[in-house]
Design a protein around this motif. Structure first.
Motif, PDB file in Angstrom:
ATOM      1  N   ASN A 158       2.606   4.973   3.275  1.00  0.00           N
ATOM      2  CA  ASN A 158       1.668   5.278   4.363  1.00  0.00           C
ATOM      3  C   ASN A 158       0.845   4.070   4.795  1.00  0.00           C
ATOM      4  N   ALA A 159       1.210   2.894   4.308  1.00  0.00           N
ATOM      5  CA  ALA A 159       0.393   1.706   4.551  1.00  0.00           C
ATOM      6  C   ALA A 159       0.259   1.389   6.048  1.00  0.00           C
ATOM      7  N   TYR A 198      -2.167   3.655   7.631  1.00  0.00           N
ATOM      8  CA  TYR A 198      -3.533   3.295   7.259  1.00  0.00           C
ATOM      9  C   TYR A 198      -4.058   2.166   8.152  1.00  0.00           C
ATOM     10  N   TYR A 212     -10.884   8.360   5.623  1.00  0.00           N
ATOM     11  CA  TYR A 212     -10.166   7.904   4.428  1.00  0.00           C
ATOM     12  C   TYR A 212      -9.041   6.933   4.789  1.00  0.00           C
ATOM     13  N   MET A 213      -8.226   7.289   5.806  1.00  0.00           N
ATOM     14  CA  MET A 213      -7.088   6.443   6.166  1.00  0.00           C
ATOM     15  C   MET A 213      -7.554   5.074   6.650  1.00  0.00           C
ATOM     16  N   GLN A 251      -8.604   2.919   3.741  1.00  0.00           N
ATOM     17  CA  GLN A 251      -7.441   2.346   3.058  1.00  0.00           C
ATOM     18  C   GLN A 251      -6.844   1.201   3.886  1.00  0.00           C
ATOM     19  N   GLY A 252      -6.824   1.376   5.207  1.00  0.00           N
ATOM     20  CA  GLY A 252      -6.239   0.358   6.077  1.00  0.00           C
ATOM     21  C   GLY A 252      -7.062  -0.900   6.172  1.00  0.00           C
ATOM     22  N   LYS A 253      -8.390  -0.790   5.950  1.00  0.00           N
ATOM     23  CA  LYS A 253      -9.255  -1.966   6.045  1.00  0.00           C
ATOM     24  C   LYS A 253      -8.849  -3.029   5.034  1.00  0.00           C
ATOM     25  N   GLY A 256       0.778  -1.241   0.000  1.00  0.00           N
ATOM     26  CA  GLY A 256       0.000   0.000   0.000  1.00  0.00           C
ATOM     27  C   GLY A 256       0.800   1.276   0.000  1.00  0.00           C
ATOM     28  N   TYR A 285      -7.192   2.068  10.830  1.00  0.00           N
ATOM     29  CA  TYR A 285      -8.305   1.115  10.780  1.00  0.00           C
ATOM     30  C   TYR A 285      -8.419   0.333  12.085  1.00  0.00           C
TER      31      TYR A 285
END
Length: 311
Positions: free
Chosen positions: A196-197, A200, A218-219, A222-224, A193, A204
């Motif tokens: 910034n994975a 994220y 938003y973060m 993305q982390g989900k 990702g 989540y």
């Protein structure tokens, strides 16, 4: 003890004994030309005279007897270097015998509690007193005297148990220890990702204990996807963990290594390795049961109904 040091001790002891014999002989005899015992010319106040009389024979003979006793002692007990002595006595043997006697006393003390379930022992005030003493001597180093733990060391007074909080699971933890490993996922997540994975996933994971915070996040969104691609294997799709693996429940807002973003980021990036030592050999099964009973009682005090949520 090496042979060189052994001979050094033997020679040193022999020189000291022979030196004492020679000193007694040399100072205890009179020689031709020696002044009379009364001929010292040391007189005070007209009638106080210093004499130079030899020690009484019985006193000198007592010194010789002492030397003979010392030689016999060194023959009977190990006092001449590496020579064991005819008695076969050793300090390690003395310690082992004393330990065996004290262990027998302890076995009598702990015998009434052998094999009993820890929830049963938790209802016995005497068993709890013994368990608390064992805990303070053995477990408080990591978990604290109040058993509330610290960063990296679990709080034992709540109802959160990463490896299960039933009596049998707690006893197993004390007896055989646990090895909790969180793998390093930083490089894997970055490859999936971007830079910034990890942040994220942190975002989540925080929403798992507060689902409402997922909205318009938003973060976390993305982390989900990253979480479901990597973390579900241990923590599950719902984040409630897996007690067989020691994987913690991520929905209860309890964080063993701290709940700061930096701490969570480090956990995901570099992993964690927590070890609970096995105490079977150190304590024996009965003492381990008593310690486990005390731990179990901290979250199940007498008169309080069992916790409905065991994590």
């Amino acid at each position: 003890m090496t042979a060189g040091w052994s001979w050094y001790v033997i020679v040193l002891v022999a020189i000291n004994i022979l030196g004492c014999v020679w000193l007694l002989w040399w100072t205890g005899k009179r020689r031709p030309g020696d002044p009379a015992p009364t001929d010292t010319s040391h007189i005070w106040d007209g009638d106080l005279t210093e004499y130079n009389k030899p020690m009484p024979k019985w006193w000198i003979n007592l010194f010789y007897i002492t030397i003979v006793f010392a030689i016999g002692y060194l023959i009977y007990f190990p006092g001449l270097g590496a020579i064991a002595g005819v008695a076969g006595w050793t300090s390690s043997g003395e310690h082992a015998a004393a330990k065996a006697r004290e262990d027998a006393k302890l076995e009598q003390t702990f015998a009434p509690y052998a094999g009993k379930s820890i929830d049963v022992l938790a209802g016995n005030p005497k068993a709890l007193a013994l368990g608390r003493s064992i805990f303070n001597n053995t477990c408080a180093t990591c978990h604290g005297s109040t058993a509330q733990g610290a960063i990296g060391y679990p709080n034992l007074t709540d109802d959160i148990w990463h490896w299960g909080g039933t009596p049998d699971r707690i006893l197993q933890t004390v007896l055989d220890g646990r090895e909790g490993v969180m793998p390093e996922w930083g490089k894997v997540l970055t490859g999936m990702g971007g830079d910034n994975a990890v942040d994220y996933v942190v975002a989540y994971v925080r929403t798992l204990s507060d689902p409402a915070s997922m909205q318009n996040n938003y973060m976390a969104a993305q982390g989900k996807a990253l979480y479901e691609g990597v973390c579900v294997a241990c923590h599950g799709i719902d984040g409630k963990g897996n007690q067989e693996l020691g994987a913690p429940n991520l929905t209860d807002n309890y964080w063993l290594y701290g709940n700061s973003s930096e701490s969570l980021r480090q956990t995901i990036t570099s992993g964690r390795h927590g070890t609970m030592p096995a105490h079977r050999q150190l304590l024996g099964e009965t003492r381990a049961r008593l310690a486990a009973a005390y731990v179990w009682s901290l979250s199940h005090p007498v008169g309080k109904p069992p916790a409905t949520t065991v994590q």
